[in-house]
Design an enzyme around this catalytic site. Structure first.
Site, PDB file in Angstrom:
ATOM      1  CD  GLU A   4      -9.947  -5.221 -35.977  1.00 48.28           C
ATOM      2  OE1 GLU A   4      -8.665  -5.452 -35.503  1.00 48.28           O
ATOM      3  OE2 GLU A   4     -10.093  -4.692 -36.813  1.00 48.28           O
ATOM      4  CD  GLU A  38      -3.229  -2.775 -38.798  1.00 45.93           C
ATOM      5  OE1 GLU A  38      -4.469  -2.756 -39.421  1.00 45.93           O
ATOM      6  OE2 GLU A  38      -3.507  -2.567 -37.401  1.00 45.93           O
ATOM      7  CG  HIS A  41      -6.721  -6.780 -40.173  1.00 43.21           C
ATOM      8  ND1 HIS A  41      -8.036  -7.162 -40.040  1.00 43.21           N
ATOM      9  CD2 HIS A  41      -6.356  -5.969 -39.200  1.00 43.21           C
ATOM     10  CE1 HIS A  41      -8.327  -6.966 -38.872  1.00 43.21           C
ATOM     11  NE2 HIS A  41      -7.529  -6.147 -38.199  1.00 43.21           N
TER      12      HIS A  41
END
Length: 987
Positions: free
Chosen positions: A442, A420, A423
């Protein structure tokens, strides 16, 4: 709740919500519209209508993509979630939004996404078009407004066109349901100290921001968000940005005030003022009292420029732990108060700072926010979501308790956090233009936590199907929200990461990071397509390592891996030096769904070794070539694709296969561990594709009696798992179990000695995993010593529930064997422990283990529990269904259950709650007969055209391949296992 009657149900309760709407007007709108308090004087607008698309040429509102006429600049949103049900038992939220947008092209239409929101309050439509200060011309009058249900738009049709180059504002008031469907703005429930607690939270990705407020809900439509939350006084409100309080460092805030524009009937004027706030001394949140009820209003600083799917907000009674006050970035871990008190957030807090620092250094790009909140939610459909500044997690993905959590749980927490946080740069700072390039987000987030066996080998099984798909799909092929959701699969995540790993390997990590740094700097706060990345990496190659000797540009090489589905099998003939490639399919006779712009030919990087000595890399740039250096004779062996750095499989001539097998038998450690796993994986899959003999694949497992490393054992277990799926209901099963017991017994005894008769935990990280897998394989295949060991552990726990003697690492496998060996007493005990634990990781272990029961009536009862959120949380229903389906006794029960309850599960239970893709894949994994194939066809016909149609086609393809494979190999496999099980052990 079914989407089909959502709006009509909200319309039915509008009368009950009139006072609610008035309350929002008084509280939530006061700061934004200080000069106009009386909304009853506003000019009336047409009542909301609903519509669905009709045949014929599509109107703009009948298309799933937004037109290119408007571009959002900022939103000012106020929301008030009700954490108590209204008299009708509904949980709702009310809100208002003002979106400032630019007109790019003249248009008489405002299309903005809105789903399951009711805009009709006080008997008229609460939507107005307004004009910012400085605009001399009045805004056009509204001719008609309605909600287009199918394409999820609020449509505002104007009497005349908006003018290109001008800015406008759209103001709306609305009501939505705070449902428990795990999507959009939803509610989650948990118990603490015997009391039920309710929180409101969000999951916007990919297309559910429109369920919370009207928005231009596409990733390229980035904007700044100003958010205000009204909430109960005993709760805290969180969002992407800091609230106005002691942590705030930003020095500006946009404040809008409204005045009536007399010259434009129905028009309004919003004055934008820039207020400098050197230091905020006024307390925020602030308490307000309305109709005797004390509420809190929390305002947040403006966000960075970002996509709607990254917006997040939570209203809860959670507590937190945080980084020191002098830390450069404020890091807070939020969770249930009991979890925080028990220290379950400490590990996440310890790891978040170093991971953030790592990425800042790796990307040469600073983290652009002041804070990183991470929150563990009791109900969450995904593992986690990368909302910028407020990352949301399942509890088991963020919380770690040494008393209950295993080594695997600990690794999972740090893996998900790293995914995460990656990201924050790939996805948040720089975002793909449209969902067809989701792999850009992703793939990079998965790249750092990529494991060869977990990611590459697994996704190759999917990508070897004719119904796979390319990483990057034409935009025109991805329109409907259901099509977008289908992209969140292993191809996007795992293959995306694998091809990036391959790219980094052949251009070197130094060049790779240089290109990423300039890419991020160039496109920060913007959107990209995959070719932008190739261009920056090519510049880095030219700058840092121009002598790499690439056979083509980065773009030419990588487009073949991104724009084609599947991957090649590279065949090496060591007698002639001839190497060739072709598209690898598990069923060579299957018809491929996607045409290839490159005729299924790849530019393949080939790392290789001769008899343990690494050679200079080669490239295969055509269908075939001859390399004299690859000729091998005598006892020398040749191995291609070192460390499985390339995304392809390798086949050899029979002579080289025999030399590799001989080396495994003689001294397997001369072959790198990852490549020992690769040889097993390649051989088994080549056999399924009928490119090598099945017995050759089985022979790659003979050396395992002497193998102590984890990766080869895991790979063999997974590949032999396919044989168990195909044959665990027939005569092959017994000899296969006997062979597995023979092979695993030396490993079982090794761990018995290593752990001092199971009293210690292995020091090595992968040894801990291997110990768990050893017990699992030994017990499952009937090793008596293993079954006695686990049964005794489980009975000891039952005799003293408060003193669990089982190591957290071993609990899942021991609990499962306890269920398999026991009956109702053992299952009911596990159920009580599940209901009473405060540890999410412990709860997950028990949920999975209870699916191991061998009592059909217990499994049937457990399936029924899946329809009761009071027993099984909606987020956990998928896990229970697929775990029961993994049980040979449970698989037909789940198949019947899913078909019998399909309409309810798919339409009413909550589309965000169950992953039908996973469930159908797992429940059909054993299908290998004509009868089962016909059952699938009948099911496909019954469900008709729906978002799962492509997945069902993939399942049908796999089942047809299973039928062919079983019928052609059953006798040969039975003979091999029977003979091998009777041979003396080589260990």
């Amino acid at each position: 709740m079914a989407a089909g009657f959502y709006i009509s149900r909200l319309l039915a309760i509008t009368g009950a919500l009139v006072s609610t709407g008035a309350l929002v007007t008084i509280i939530a709108l006061s700061a934004l519209y200080a000069q106009e308090k009386n909304k009853n004087q506003a000019p009336p607008l047409p009542t909301t209508e609903t519509s669905t698309t009709t045949p014929g040429p599509p109107e703009p509102w009948q298309r799933y993509r937004l037109p290119d006429t408007l571009s959002p600049v900022s939103y000012n949103v106020t929301l008030w979630p009700r954490l108590q049900p209204d008299p009708r038992g509904l949980f709702v939220f009310t809100g208002n939004s003002t979106v400032l947008f630019n007109c790019v092209k003249d248009t008489d239409l405002v299309l903005i996404h809105a789903s399951q929101l009711n805009f009709t309050l006080f008997g008229r439509h609460k939507a107005r078009l307004l004009a910012p200060t400085g605009e001399l011309a009045a805004v056009p009058a509204v001719r008609k407004t309605w909600v287009e249900v199918e394409t999820q738009y609020l449509v505002v049709q104007l009497e005349r066109s908006l003018e290109a180059g001008r800015s406008y504002l759209l103001y709306t008031e609305f009501v939505g349901e705070l449902a428990d469907d795990l999507g959009g703005f939803y509610r989650s429930t948990y118990k603490e100290n015997g009391q039920e607690k309710i929180l409101a939270t969000t999951q916007m990705q990919p297309t559910d921001a429109r369920k919370a407020f009207p928005c231009f809900d596409e990733p390229a439509m980035k904007a700044v968000f100003h958010l205000t939350l009204v909430h109960p006084a005993d709760t805290v409100a969180l969002s992407n940005a800091m609230n106005y309080g002691p942590f705030s460092k930003r020095l500006h805030l946009l404040i809008y005030t409204q005045t009536k524009l007399d010259s434009a009937p129905g028009g309004y004027l919003l004055a934008e003022t820039l207020t400098r706030m050197p230091k905020i001394t006024k307390l925020n949140p602030v308490n307000v009292t309305v109709n005797g009820e004390t509420l809190t209003e929390t305002r947040f600083w403006p966000t960075e420029l970002m996509s709607t799917y990254l917006l997040a907000f939570v209203v809860c009674e959670f507590d937190y732990i945080s980084s020191p006050p002098d830390a450069p970035i404020l890091i807070r871990i939020w969770a249930r108060k009991q979890a925080i008190e028990e220290g379950q957030g400490v590990y996440a807090l310890e790891k978040t700072g170093p991971i953030l620092n790592y990425f800042q250094n790796y990307y040469s790009s600073p983290y652009p926010l002041q804070k990183s909140d991470q929150i563990a939610l009791p109900d969450f459909s995904a593992g986690a979501m990368e909302n910028w500044g407020l990352i949301t997690y399942r509890e088991s993905a963020l919380l770690y308790d040494p008393a209950f959590s295993s080594n695997g749980d600990k690794e999972w927490v740090v893996t998900v956090i790293a995914h995460e946080l990656a990201h924050m740069w790939f996805g948040n700072l720089v975002t793909m233009r449209w969902w067809n390039d989701l792999w850009l987000n992703e793939g990079f987030a998965t790249y750092r936590d990529l494991l060869v066996v977990d990611e590459i080998h697994g996704v190759m099984d999917v990508d070897a199907l004719a119904t796979s798909h390319p990483l990057s799909i034409p935009e025109a092929a991805i329109m409907h929200p259901s099509q977008i959701k289908q992209l969140f699969d292993s191809i996007t995540y795992s293959k995306g990461a694998a091809v990036l790993r391959m790219l980094s390997d052949f251009i070197t990590e130094k060049v790779f990071t240089e290109g990423l740094s300039t890419y991020l700097d160039t496109f920060k706060y913007n959107n990209t397509v995959y070719t932008d990345l190739w261009k920056h990496l090519q510049v880095a190659v030219n700058k840092v390592s121009p002598d790499l000797g690439l056979p083509a540009t980065v773009e030419d090489i990588m487009n073949r891996w991104v724009l084609q589905m599947g991957f090649p099998v590279v065949t090496v003939d060591t007698a002639t030096g001839r190497i060739s490639q072709k598209h690898f399919l598990l069923d060579p006779e299957a018809e491929v769904d996607w045409p290839s712009p490159f005729k299924y030919e790849w530019i393949v990087p080939m790392s290789w070794m001769k008899s343990g000595i690494t050679q200079k890399p080669l490239w295969l740039t055509s269908k075939e070539a001859t390399k004299a250096s690859m000729v091998v004779g005598g006892t020398d062996w040749l191995l291609v694709n070192l460390e499985t750095s390339g995304f392809y499989r390798v086949n050899y001539d029979q002579g080289n296969w025999e030399r590799l097998l001989a080396q495994l038998d003689h001294n397997h450690q001369d072959i790198p561990e990852v490549n020992r796993a690769q040889l097993i994986s390649d051989a088994f899959n080549l056999a399924r594709a009928r490119l090598v003999n099945t017995t050759l694949a089985l022979r790659t497992t003979r050396f395992l009696a002497r193998e102590r490393a984890y990766t080869p054992w895991l790979t063999a277990s997974r590949n032999l798992g396919y044989y168990f799926l195909m044959f665990d209901r027939g005569p092959v099963y017994g000899p296969m179990q006997a062979y597995m017991v023979k092979q695993v017994t030396p490993l079982f005894n090794h761990f018995k000695d290593l752990t001092l008769n199971w009293t210690e935990i292995p020091d090595n990280h992968t040894d801990q995993y291997n110990q768990v897998m050893t017990i699992q394989l030994a017990c499952r295949n009937g090793l008596k010593a293993c079954q006695v060991l686990t049964s005794n552990w489980f009975k000891a726990w039952m005799n003293s529930p408060a003193n669990n003697p089982i190591s957290p690492n071993l609990r899942l496998v021991v609990y499962c064997n306890g269920m398999a060996a026991g009956g109702p007493a053992e299952w009911d005990f596990a159920w009580r422990m599940y209901r009473n634990t405060s540890s999410a990781s412990e709860a997950e272990k028990l949920l999975s283990a209870m699916a191991c029961s061998r009592e059909p009536w217990i499994l049937t009862r457990y399936l029924e529990y899946c329809l009761d959120p009071e027993r099984i949380r909606k987020q956990d229903a998928t896990t229970v269904l697929i775990d029961i389906a993994a049980n040979p006794l449970g698989q037909p029960l789940v198949w019947d259950f899913v078909r019998a309850n399909w309409n309810y599960l798919f339409n009413d239970y909550g589309k965000g709650a169950i992953s039908f893709d996973f469930v159908l894949q797992r429940v059909s994994a054993r299908f290998s007969t004509e009868f089962e194939y016909k059952e699938l066809l009948r099911f496909q016909k019954e469900v008709g055209a729906n978002p799962l149609a492509p997945n069902l086609q993939q399942i049908l393809e796999r089942t047809r391949a299973n039928i062919k494979w079983v019928s052609g190999h059953k006798d040969q496999i039975l003979s091999w296992f029977t003979e091998e099980a009777s041979r003396p052990s080589a260990g």
